[in-house]
Design a protein around this motif. Structure first.
Motif, PDB file in Angstrom:
ATOM      1  N   VAL A  96       1.623   8.499  -5.939  1.00  0.00           N
ATOM      2  CA  VAL A  96       0.602   9.559  -6.000  1.00  0.00           C
ATOM      3  C   VAL A  96       1.197  10.874  -5.508  1.00  0.00           C
ATOM      4  O   VAL A  96       0.972  11.937  -6.112  1.00  0.00           O
ATOM      5  CB  VAL A  96      -0.651   9.169  -5.175  1.00  0.00           C
ATOM      6  CG1 VAL A  96      -1.558  10.352  -4.947  1.00  0.00           C
ATOM      7  CG2 VAL A  96      -1.404   8.049  -5.878  1.00  0.00           C
ATOM      8  N   ALA A 117       0.954   4.928  -2.854  1.00  0.00           N
ATOM      9  CA  ALA A 117       0.771   6.216  -2.178  1.00  0.00           C
ATOM     10  C   ALA A 117       1.947   7.151  -2.463  1.00  0.00           C
ATOM     11  O   ALA A 117       1.751   8.356  -2.708  1.00  0.00           O
ATOM     12  CB  ALA A 117       0.612   5.997  -0.677  1.00  0.00           C
ATOM     13  N   TYR A 140       0.802  -1.216   0.000  1.00  0.00           N
ATOM     14  CA  TYR A 140       0.000   0.000   0.000  1.00  0.00           C
ATOM     15  C   TYR A 140       0.843   1.278   0.000  1.00  0.00           C
ATOM     16  O   TYR A 140       0.375   2.331  -0.438  1.00  0.00           O
ATOM     17  CB  TYR A 140      -0.959   0.016   1.202  1.00  0.00           C
ATOM     18  CG  TYR A 140      -2.096  -0.948   1.040  1.00  0.00           C
ATOM     19  CD1 TYR A 140      -3.067  -0.753   0.065  1.00  0.00           C
ATOM     20  CD2 TYR A 140      -2.194  -2.071   1.846  1.00  0.00           C
ATOM     21  CE1 TYR A 140      -4.103  -1.647  -0.099  1.00  0.00           C
ATOM     22  CE2 TYR A 140      -3.237  -2.976   1.690  1.00  0.00           C
ATOM     23  CZ  TYR A 140      -4.184  -2.757   0.722  1.00  0.00           C
ATOM     24  OH  TYR A 140      -5.205  -3.644   0.561  1.00  0.00           O
TER      25      TYR A 140
END
Length: 197
Positions: free
Chosen positions: A128, A125, A121
């Protein structure tokens, strides 16, 4: 003063059941980000940075999908396309990692599980964040194309493993409920008692 002993589930690669797999997994996850960030420091050749970053992302995608996911958390996924209709669907596979005596499978290592899900995860992130920085700083738009490719590859693996984990939990819950004996025995007992009253 004594240092506390690490416990299973702590973020220490030494506690891993598969330390080489874990270190390679983390190496691939980190290498594409580091090369993207530091590549322009060592060379002004955008094409070289682009190609090496894409190759590192592809190696990370392959290693995570086919090796690390299976060895660290017992999950695998793939996409099948039906030849006649051309429809595609995702197939999920999970090992029984409960560690019960009946299954004979080893229990899942909490350290491997934490490293896997955290890295899975965290990388999208971070990409982004890099995309936002790239848009705000109005860098060359071609750099944004590299970030978009990175996001597609990392988010695909993240979504697939998340779905695979949910599928695994649902199927293990259903099988434990039906085959644990208690529920099955109660259902069968209730059914036969109603039939033969």
């Amino acid at each position: 003063m004594e240092r506390p002993q690490p416990r299973n589930g702590d973020l220490s690669w030494r506690l891993s059941s598969h330390p080489i797999t874990l270190l390679c997994f983390l190496g691939f996850r980190i290498s594409s980000l580091l090369f993207y960030l530091l590549g322009s420091v060592f060379t002004r050749n955008f094409i070289l940075v682009f190609i090496i970053t894409i190759l590192l992302l592809a190696a990370d995608f392959y290693y995570l999908k086919n090796i690390a996911g299976r060895r660290l958390v017992g999950l695998r996924w793939w996409n099948e396309v039906e030849g006649s209709s051309g429809d595609s669907h995702w197939v999920f596979e999970s090992q029984d990692r409960s560690g019960s005596a009946e299954s004979g499978a080893p229990s899942q290592n909490a350290t491997d599980k934490r490293f896997f899900w955290l890295a899975l995860y965290a990388q999208p992130a971070l990409w982004v964040v890099l995309a936002i920085v790239s848009v705000v700083r109005l860098l060359n738009p071609i750099w944004l194309s590299l970030i978009v490719i990175a996001l597609i590859l990392t988010i695909t693996n993240t979504l697939a493993f998340s779905r695979c984990d949910k599928f695994s939990q649902a199927s293990s819950l259903a099988s434990s409920a039906m085959y644990s004996g208690g529920m099955a025995r109660n259902l069968a007992g209730g059914l036969f008692s109603r039939l033969f009253r």
